[in-house]
Design a protein around this motif. Structure first.
Motif, PDB file in Angstrom:
ATOM      1  N   ASP A  19     -24.299   5.197 -65.060  1.00 48.60           N
ATOM      2  CA  ASP A  19     -22.527   5.469 -64.299  1.00 48.60           C
ATOM      3  C   ASP A  19     -22.551   6.666 -65.056  1.00 48.60           C
ATOM      4  O   ASP A  19     -22.116   7.115 -65.286  1.00 48.60           O
ATOM      5  CB  ASP A  19     -21.795   4.418 -64.789  1.00 48.60           C
ATOM      6  CG  ASP A  19     -20.835   4.749 -64.065  1.00 48.60           C
ATOM      7  OD1 ASP A  19     -20.267   5.370 -63.159  1.00 48.60           O
ATOM      8  OD2 ASP A  19     -19.479   4.376 -64.620  1.00 48.60           O
ATOM      9  N   ASP A  78     -17.887   4.842 -61.026  1.00 45.71           N
ATOM     10  CA  ASP A  78     -17.331   4.087 -60.721  1.00 45.71           C
ATOM     11  C   ASP A  78     -17.886   3.307 -61.172  1.00 45.71           C
ATOM     12  O   ASP A  78     -17.372   1.843 -60.522  1.00 45.71           O
ATOM     13  CB  ASP A  78     -17.738   3.886 -59.114  1.00 45.71           C
ATOM     14  CG  ASP A  78     -19.273   3.521 -59.455  1.00 45.71           C
ATOM     15  OD1 ASP A  78     -20.129   3.967 -59.618  1.00 45.71           O
ATOM     16  OD2 ASP A  78     -19.618   4.168 -57.821  1.00 45.71           O
ATOM     17  N   ARG A  87     -20.975   1.368 -61.784  1.00 43.00           N
ATOM     18  CA  ARG A  87     -21.836   0.767 -60.842  1.00 43.00           C
ATOM     19  C   ARG A  87     -22.533   2.173 -61.562  1.00 43.00           C
ATOM     20  O   ARG A  87     -23.086   3.087 -61.782  1.00 43.00           O
ATOM     21  CB  ARG A  87     -21.817   1.105 -59.614  1.00 43.00           C
ATOM     22  CG  ARG A  87     -20.714  -0.123 -59.304  1.00 43.00           C
ATOM     23  CD  ARG A  87     -20.993  -0.274 -57.822  1.00 43.00           C
ATOM     24  NE  ARG A  87     -19.878  -1.676 -57.534  1.00 43.00           N
ATOM     25  CZ  ARG A  87     -18.421  -1.498 -57.183  1.00 43.00           C
ATOM     26  NH1 ARG A  87     -18.024  -0.122 -56.957  1.00 43.00           N
ATOM     27  NH2 ARG A  87     -17.891  -2.777 -56.588  1.00 43.00           N
ATOM     28  N   GLY A 114     -23.544   3.953 -57.307  1.00 45.69           N
ATOM     29  CA  GLY A 114     -23.286   2.489 -56.083  1.00 45.69           C
ATOM     30  C   GLY A 114     -23.285   1.680 -56.688  1.00 45.69           C
ATOM     31  O   GLY A 114     -24.110   0.966 -55.257  1.00 45.69           O
ATOM     32  N   TYR A 115     -24.981   1.369 -57.472  1.00 47.38           N
ATOM     33  CA  TYR A 115     -25.793   0.205 -57.013  1.00 47.38           C
ATOM     34  C   TYR A 115     -24.701  -1.516 -57.178  1.00 47.38           C
ATOM     35  O   TYR A 115     -24.467  -1.337 -58.529  1.00 47.38           O
ATOM     36  CB  TYR A 115     -26.794   0.233 -58.149  1.00 47.38           C
ATOM     37  CG  TYR A 115     -27.952  -0.872 -58.133  1.00 47.38           C
ATOM     38  CD1 TYR A 115     -28.357  -1.091 -57.256  1.00 47.38           C
ATOM     39  CD2 TYR A 115     -28.571  -1.471 -59.452  1.00 47.38           C
ATOM     40  CE1 TYR A 115     -29.142  -2.314 -56.666  1.00 47.38           C
ATOM     41  CE2 TYR A 115     -29.066  -2.480 -59.163  1.00 47.38           C
ATOM     42  CZ  TYR A 115     -29.240  -2.974 -57.813  1.00 47.38           C
ATOM     43  OH  TYR A 115     -30.754  -4.129 -57.986  1.00 47.38           O
ATOM     44  N   HIS A 116     -25.400  -2.288 -56.216  1.00 44.02           N
ATOM     45  CA  HIS A 116     -24.021  -3.090 -56.636  1.00 44.02           C
ATOM     46  C   HIS A 116     -25.235  -4.765 -57.225  1.00 44.02           C
ATOM     47  O   HIS A 116     -24.830  -6.239 -56.918  1.00 44.02           O
ATOM     48  CB  HIS A 116     -23.915  -3.427 -55.381  1.00 44.02           C
ATOM     49  CG  HIS A 116     -22.548  -3.072 -54.642  1.00 44.02           C
ATOM     50  ND1 HIS A 116     -21.102  -3.077 -55.366  1.00 44.02           N
ATOM     51  CD2 HIS A 116     -22.049  -1.655 -54.273  1.00 44.02           C
ATOM     52  CE1 HIS A 116     -20.691  -1.897 -54.867  1.00 44.02           C
ATOM     53  NE2 HIS A 116     -21.304  -1.383 -54.131  1.00 44.02           N
ATOM     54  N   GLY A 117     -26.437  -4.294 -57.633  1.00 43.14           N
ATOM     55  CA  GLY A 117     -27.166  -4.931 -57.748  1.00 43.14           C
ATOM     56  C   GLY A 117     -28.398  -5.140 -56.286  1.00 43.14           C
ATOM     57  O   GLY A 117     -29.164  -6.027 -56.504  1.00 43.14           O
ATOM     58  N   THR A 129     -27.274  -3.687 -52.833  1.00 43.42           N
ATOM     59  CA  THR A 129     -26.564  -2.696 -51.823  1.00 43.42           C
ATOM     60  C   THR A 129     -26.759  -1.393 -53.119  1.00 43.42           C
ATOM     61  O   THR A 129     -26.482  -1.827 -53.934  1.00 43.42           O
ATOM     62  CB  THR A 129     -25.746  -3.553 -51.011  1.00 43.42           C
ATOM     63  OG1 THR A 129     -24.934  -3.345 -51.584  1.00 43.42           O
ATOM     64  CG2 THR A 129     -25.986  -4.156 -50.398  1.00 43.42           C
ATOM     65  N   ASP A 138     -23.705   2.256 -52.183  1.00 43.20           N
ATOM     66  CA  ASP A 138     -22.993   2.328 -51.555  1.00 43.20           C
ATOM     67  C   ASP A 138     -23.505   3.983 -50.734  1.00 43.20           C
ATOM     68  O   ASP A 138     -23.111   4.102 -49.220  1.00 43.20           O
ATOM     69  CB  ASP A 138     -21.774   2.733 -52.387  1.00 43.20           C
ATOM     70  CG  ASP A 138     -21.354   1.728 -52.968  1.00 43.20           C
ATOM     71  OD1 ASP A 138     -20.832   0.845 -52.949  1.00 43.20           O
ATOM     72  OD2 ASP A 138     -20.321   2.166 -54.094  1.00 43.20           O
TER      73      ASP A 138
END
Length: 189
Positions: A19, A23, A25, A45-48, A50, A52
């Motif tokens: 990170d 943020d 992520r 901003g990796y969400h698992g 997706t 950002d």
């Protein structure tokens, strides 16, 4: 992938940066082979499942490899270490903080936009891809709070390079002696 991102099939290198934007992520840096040139991208901003944002940092990243994107200089802001296969050197580009306290990815896009406005030599010679087949920056592995570098050399040896705040020195520590086994690997890390 976000709108405007390159096709995943065009990605030639992906490096996890942790990170670095602040943020909470994980962020990634990647190269993509597009046409006759490579591009440098930041994926933040990796969400698992997706991401950002996909940010094109450079449309001209030919003969350059990402080594690591971590805080090398010790100022709390992520920096970019990359290899130039044209000069056989490793270069250090220092990042600038953004308003949120993380790195501004745009500051890693160009030498002029970086902290200090110039890249510095991090590894002075012998880093050509014909000599150093694989190289991978890692978080601190030896307890000195500086990211380190692992390599596979053309003789098949695996070497560890203890990180430095300004520039690497010495030939690295041989972890595995010359062997044909390591010459056939496609990645380390």
């Amino acid at each position: 992938m976000p709108s405007g991102a390159p096709s995943p099939a065009s990605l030639t290198q992906i490096v996890a940066a942790g990170d670095i934007t602040g943020d909470g992520r994980t962020d990634f840096f990647a190269t993509a082979g597009i046409g006759t040139d490579d591009q440098l991208w930041a994926f933040t901003g990796y969400h698992g499942a997706t991401i950002d944002q996909a940010i094109l940092l450079s449309a001209s990243w030919k003969s350059l490899d990402i080594v690591t994107v971590q805080d090398v200089s010790g100022d709390g802001i992520a920096d970019l270490v990359y290899r130039s296969d044209l000069t056989g050197r490793l270069m250090l580009r220092k990042g600038l903080a953004d308003a949120g306290g993380g790195v501004s990815p745009a500051s890693l896009a160009t030498e002029a936009g970086s902290s200090g406005g110039a890249d510095t030599v991090y590894g002075s010679s012998g880093w050509y891809s014909s000599s150093v087949l694989l190289l991978h920056g890692t978080p601190d592995a030896n307890g000195d709070r500086i990211p380190d570098i692992w390599t596979t050399r053309s003789d098949g040896s695996v070497r560890f390079y203890s990180g430095s705040r300004t520039a690497l020195s010495g030939p690295g520590t041989v972890i595995v002696g010359p062997t044909s086994h390591w010459k056939t690997r496609i990645a380390i890390g």
